[in-house]
Design a protein around this motif. Structure first.
Motif, PDB file in Angstrom:
ATOM      1  N   GLY A   1       0.791  -1.227   0.000  1.00  0.00           N
ATOM      2  CA  GLY A   1       0.000   0.000   0.000  1.00  0.00           C
ATOM      3  C   GLY A   1       0.821   1.273   0.000  1.00  0.00           C
ATOM      4  O   GLY A   1       0.258   2.384   0.056  1.00  0.00           O
ATOM      5  N   ALA A   2       2.135   1.179  -0.091  1.00  0.00           N
ATOM      6  CA  ALA A   2       2.982   2.377  -0.168  1.00  0.00           C
ATOM      7  C   ALA A   2       2.694   3.112  -1.473  1.00  0.00           C
ATOM      8  O   ALA A   2       2.434   2.492  -2.509  1.00  0.00           O
ATOM      9  CB  ALA A   2       4.452   1.987  -0.095  1.00  0.00           C
ATOM     10  N   LYS A   3       2.730   4.431  -1.432  1.00  0.00           N
ATOM     11  CA  LYS A   3       2.496   5.216  -2.643  1.00  0.00           C
ATOM     12  C   LYS A   3       3.278   6.523  -2.581  1.00  0.00           C
ATOM     13  O   LYS A   3       3.667   6.987  -1.499  1.00  0.00           O
ATOM     14  CB  LYS A   3       1.007   5.502  -2.813  1.00  0.00           C
ATOM     15  N   ILE A   4       3.499   7.086  -3.753  1.00  0.00           N
ATOM     16  CA  ILE A   4       4.164   8.376  -3.850  1.00  0.00           C
ATOM     17  C   ILE A   4       3.143   9.377  -4.354  1.00  0.00           C
ATOM     18  O   ILE A   4       2.600   9.232  -5.457  1.00  0.00           O
ATOM     19  CB  ILE A   4       5.379   8.314  -4.803  1.00  0.00           C
ATOM     20  N   GLU A   5       2.867  10.370  -3.538  1.00  0.00           N
ATOM     21  CA  GLU A   5       1.919  11.402  -3.942  1.00  0.00           C
ATOM     22  C   GLU A   5       2.219  12.697  -3.198  1.00  0.00           C
ATOM     23  O   GLU A   5       2.712  12.691  -2.070  1.00  0.00           O
ATOM     24  CB  GLU A   5       0.474  10.969  -3.683  1.00  0.00           C
ATOM     25  N   GLY A   6       1.940  13.794  -3.864  1.00  0.00           N
ATOM     26  CA  GLY A   6       2.154  15.104  -3.254  1.00  0.00           C
ATOM     27  C   GLY A   6       3.599  15.366  -2.897  1.00  0.00           C
ATOM     28  O   GLY A   6       3.886  16.113  -1.952  1.00  0.00           O
ATOM     29  N   GLY A   7       4.537  14.760  -3.631  1.00  0.00           N
ATOM     30  CA  GLY A   7       5.950  14.981  -3.356  1.00  0.00           C
ATOM     31  C   GLY A   7       6.466  14.264  -2.134  1.00  0.00           C
ATOM     32  O   GLY A   7       7.534  14.603  -1.614  1.00  0.00           O
ATOM     33  N   ARG A   8       5.733  13.233  -1.693  1.00  0.00           N
ATOM     34  CA  ARG A   8       6.169  12.451  -0.529  1.00  0.00           C
ATOM     35  C   ARG A   8       5.956  10.963  -0.764  1.00  0.00           C
ATOM     36  O   ARG A   8       5.089  10.559  -1.547  1.00  0.00           O
ATOM     37  CB  ARG A   8       5.404  12.853   0.730  1.00  0.00           C
ATOM     38  N   LEU A   9       6.743  10.167  -0.056  1.00  0.00           N
ATOM     39  CA  LEU A   9       6.492   8.736   0.024  1.00  0.00           C
ATOM     40  C   LEU A   9       5.541   8.534   1.193  1.00  0.00           C
ATOM     41  O   LEU A   9       5.870   8.871   2.335  1.00  0.00           O
ATOM     42  CB  LEU A   9       7.798   7.973   0.256  1.00  0.00           C
ATOM     43  N   VAL A  10       4.362   7.992   0.911  1.00  0.00           N
ATOM     44  CA  VAL A  10       3.335   7.828   1.939  1.00  0.00           C
ATOM     45  C   VAL A  10       3.292   6.363   2.365  1.00  0.00           C
ATOM     46  O   VAL A  10       3.096   5.468   1.547  1.00  0.00           O
ATOM     47  CB  VAL A  10       1.955   8.278   1.418  1.00  0.00           C
ATOM     48  N   LEU A  11       3.468   6.141   3.674  1.00  0.00           N
ATOM     49  CA  LEU A  11       3.477   4.802   4.263  1.00  0.00           C
ATOM     50  C   LEU A  11       2.359   4.759   5.311  1.00  0.00           C
ATOM     51  O   LEU A  11       2.569   5.095   6.471  1.00  0.00           O
ATOM     52  CB  LEU A  11       4.834   4.515   4.903  1.00  0.00           C
ATOM     53  N   ALA A  12       1.162   4.372   4.862  1.00  0.00           N
ATOM     54  CA  ALA A  12      -0.010   4.515   5.724  1.00  0.00           C
ATOM     55  C   ALA A  12      -0.517   3.221   6.329  1.00  0.00           C
ATOM     56  O   ALA A  12      -1.454   3.240   7.127  1.00  0.00           O
ATOM     57  CB  ALA A  12      -1.141   5.185   4.931  1.00  0.00           C
ATOM     58  N   SER A  13       0.089   2.087   5.972  1.00  0.00           N
ATOM     59  CA  SER A  13      -0.448   0.811   6.462  1.00  0.00           C
ATOM     60  C   SER A  13       0.677  -0.154   6.803  1.00  0.00           C
ATOM     61  O   SER A  13       1.838   0.038   6.392  1.00  0.00           O
ATOM     62  CB  SER A  13      -1.352   0.187   5.392  1.00  0.00           C
ATOM     63  N   ASP A  14       0.339  -1.189   7.551  1.00  0.00           N
ATOM     64  CA  ASP A  14       1.322  -2.214   7.889  1.00  0.00           C
ATOM     65  C   ASP A  14       1.889  -2.827   6.613  1.00  0.00           C
ATOM     66  O   ASP A  14       1.144  -3.178   5.689  1.00  0.00           O
ATOM     67  CB  ASP A  14       0.676  -3.320   8.727  1.00  0.00           C
ATOM     68  N   GLY A  15       3.183  -2.968   6.575  1.00  0.00           N
ATOM     69  CA  GLY A  15       3.833  -3.571   5.424  1.00  0.00           C
ATOM     70  C   GLY A  15       4.136  -2.614   4.291  1.00  0.00           C
ATOM     71  O   GLY A  15       4.783  -3.002   3.306  1.00  0.00           O
ATOM     72  N   ALA A  16       3.697  -1.352   4.397  1.00  0.00           N
ATOM     73  CA  ALA A  16       3.966  -0.380   3.334  1.00  0.00           C
ATOM     74  C   ALA A  16       5.468  -0.149   3.217  1.00  0.00           C
ATOM     75  O   ALA A  16       6.117   0.265   4.182  1.00  0.00           O
ATOM     76  CB  ALA A  16       3.239   0.930   3.626  1.00  0.00           C
ATOM     77  N   THR A  17       5.998  -0.420   2.040  1.00  0.00           N
ATOM     78  CA  THR A  17       7.450  -0.396   1.859  1.00  0.00           C
ATOM     79  C   THR A  17       7.817   0.031   0.442  1.00  0.00           C
ATOM     80  O   THR A  17       7.122  -0.280  -0.513  1.00  0.00           O
ATOM     81  CB  THR A  17       8.049  -1.792   2.114  1.00  0.00           C
ATOM     82  N   LEU A  18       8.910   0.756   0.328  1.00  0.00           N
ATOM     83  CA  LEU A  18       9.530   1.031  -0.955  1.00  0.00           C
ATOM     84  C   LEU A  18      10.941   0.468  -0.916  1.00  0.00           C
ATOM     85  O   LEU A  18      11.699   0.748   0.018  1.00  0.00           O
ATOM     86  CB  LEU A  18       9.589   2.530  -1.249  1.00  0.00           C
ATOM     87  N   ILE A  19      11.282  -0.336  -1.922  1.00  0.00           N
ATOM     88  CA  ILE A  19      12.646  -0.827  -2.067  1.00  0.00           C
ATOM     89  C   ILE A  19      13.217  -0.232  -3.348  1.00  0.00           C
ATOM     90  O   ILE A  19      12.639  -0.391  -4.430  1.00  0.00           O
ATOM     91  CB  ILE A  19      12.703  -2.366  -2.105  1.00  0.00           C
ATOM     92  N   ALA A  20      14.303   0.493  -3.224  1.00  0.00           N
ATOM     93  CA  ALA A  20      14.967   1.122  -4.363  1.00  0.00           C
ATOM     94  C   ALA A  20      16.226   0.331  -4.676  1.00  0.00           C
ATOM     95  O   ALA A  20      17.065   0.104  -3.795  1.00  0.00           O
ATOM     96  CB  ALA A  20      15.316   2.570  -4.033  1.00  0.00           C
ATOM     97  N   ALA A  21      16.350  -0.099  -5.919  1.00  0.00           N
ATOM     98  CA  ALA A  21      17.459  -0.980  -6.274  1.00  0.00           C
ATOM     99  C   ALA A  21      17.940  -0.698  -7.688  1.00  0.00           C
ATOM    100  O   ALA A  21      17.330   0.071  -8.440  1.00  0.00           O
ATOM    101  CB  ALA A  21      17.027  -2.443  -6.145  1.00  0.00           C
ATOM    102  N   GLY A  22      19.051  -1.350  -8.036  1.00  0.00           N
ATOM    103  CA  GLY A  22      19.531  -1.310  -9.402  1.00  0.00           C
ATOM    104  C   GLY A  22      18.607  -2.129 -10.292  1.00  0.00           C
ATOM    105  O   GLY A  22      17.762  -2.892  -9.808  1.00  0.00           O
ATOM    106  N   LYS A  23      18.745  -1.988 -11.599  1.00  0.00           N
ATOM    107  CA  LYS A  23      17.813  -2.617 -12.539  1.00  0.00           C
ATOM    108  C   LYS A  23      17.726  -4.127 -12.391  1.00  0.00           C
ATOM    109  O   LYS A  23      16.672  -4.713 -12.583  1.00  0.00           O
ATOM    110  CB  LYS A  23      18.213  -2.257 -13.966  1.00  0.00           C
ATOM    111  N   ALA A  24      18.839  -4.765 -12.038  1.00  0.00           N
ATOM    112  CA  ALA A  24      18.832  -6.227 -11.963  1.00  0.00           C
ATOM    113  C   ALA A  24      18.897  -6.756 -10.542  1.00  0.00           C
ATOM    114  O   ALA A  24      19.085  -7.932 -10.314  1.00  0.00           O
ATOM    115  CB  ALA A  24      20.014  -6.784 -12.753  1.00  0.00           C
ATOM    116  N   ALA A  25      18.713  -5.865  -9.555  1.00  0.00           N
ATOM    117  CA  ALA A  25      18.972  -6.268  -8.176  1.00  0.00           C
ATOM    118  C   ALA A  25      17.752  -6.733  -7.414  1.00  0.00           C
ATOM    119  O   ALA A  25      17.868  -7.338  -6.371  1.00  0.00           O
ATOM    120  CB  ALA A  25      19.637  -5.119  -7.419  1.00  0.00           C
TER     121      ALA A  25
END
Length: 276
Positions: free
Chosen positions: A243-267
């Motif tokens: 349920g993580a989302k990007i809106e309004g210039g922010r990363l919004v984490l509003a629920s359990d498990g909300a996560t963003l993983i940033a990685a290289g193209k093959a990682a």
């Protein structure tokens, strides 16, 4: 001379000059005539001194870094989530809230390997859910320092790890990839940066959101429309889940498990929630 031999065999002094002397070097020094000892002592010690210096530098090379995140917490009762983590395999360093001491920030790490043990003196966070707080953790040599809004929050010694010169990824929300879904940060993140050097308190205080710093970041997320991924290009793939989302210039984490993983193209494997 006996002192050098003793230091060589003393495991409590790794990386010290004496530990760099070989058996041949110490035996040569012991059997030299006294008239030649001074000259040959220098010939023996200078290479060892150079090796010691290089070895000491190698021990700390790559471990220096700074993690910075501007974050609004949904509440201060939550435990164990991260405003920014750098992870390589099962090793990680992160800006973690409330895991070991309720309501307090800490430097999270695998098995608390680089985490402050006694956090009793650390201040309890009192910011409400509309207040943006800048948190920074500086890893320098064998020291870790935590700053809140540019002011010292905690400082202690630790054996730091190089997590920047290996295959790695950044994690927001969960403390690290693989943590339980209830161990995620609730709130929003305005901006986050990683530097591959230890910033000073003054340099941290001068950082402003959406403005370039005089020091080039290793990675930089502003979460602005059209610039949702790492602006430095090191982690071009954002994987949103829970349920993580990007809106309004922010990363919004509003629920359990909300996560963003940033990685290289093959990682990283793409999650069902999709890519940004």
């Amino acid at each position: 001379l006996a002192g050098y031999a003793q230091l060589q065999d003393d495991p409590r002094n790794p990386g010290r000059l004496g530990a760099r002397l070989t058996h041949h070097q110490t035996q040569t020094m012991r059997h030299e005539p006294k008239m030649k000892l001074g000259t040959n002592l220098m010939k023996t010690l200078l290479p060892a001194l150079a090796a010691s210096a290089l070895g000491s530098a190698a021990c700390t090379a790559g471990t220096d870094k700074t993690l910075v995140s501007w974050v609004c917490l949904a509440n201060t009762t939550q435990q164990g989530g991260s405003a920014l983590t750098i992870q390589s395999g099962d090793r990680f360093d992160g800006i973690v809230f409330g895991e070991r001491a309720a309501g307090k920030w800490m430097a999270g790490s695998e098995g608390f390997a680089r985490t402050q043990g006694d956090q009793q003196a650390n201040a309890v966070e009192k910011a409400d859910d509309k207040t943006l707080v800048q948190m920074a953790i500086v890893y320098k040599g064998s020291q870790i320092a935590i700053y809140r809004n540019g002011e010292p929050y905690a400082s202690y010694e630790a054996s730091n790890e190089d997590l920047l010169k290996t295959q790695n990824q950044a994690v927001f929300g969960m403390r690290h990839e693989g943590a339980g879904p209830t161990q995620t940060l609730r709130g929003s993140i305005e901006e986050a940066r990683i530097y591959d050097k230890a910033l000073s308190a003054e340099e941290i205080r001068k950082l402003e959101t959406n403005k370039e710093s005089g020091i080039k970041p290793y990675a930089w997320w502003t979460f602005e429309k059209g610039m949702e991924a790492d602006r430095m290009g090191r982690f071009p793939v954002n994987t949103l889940s829970g349920g993580a989302k990007i809106e309004g210039g922010r990363l919004v984490l509003a629920s359990d498990g909300a996560t963003l993983i940033a990685a290289g193209k093959a990682a990283h494997t793409v999650s069902p929630d999709g890519l940004v």
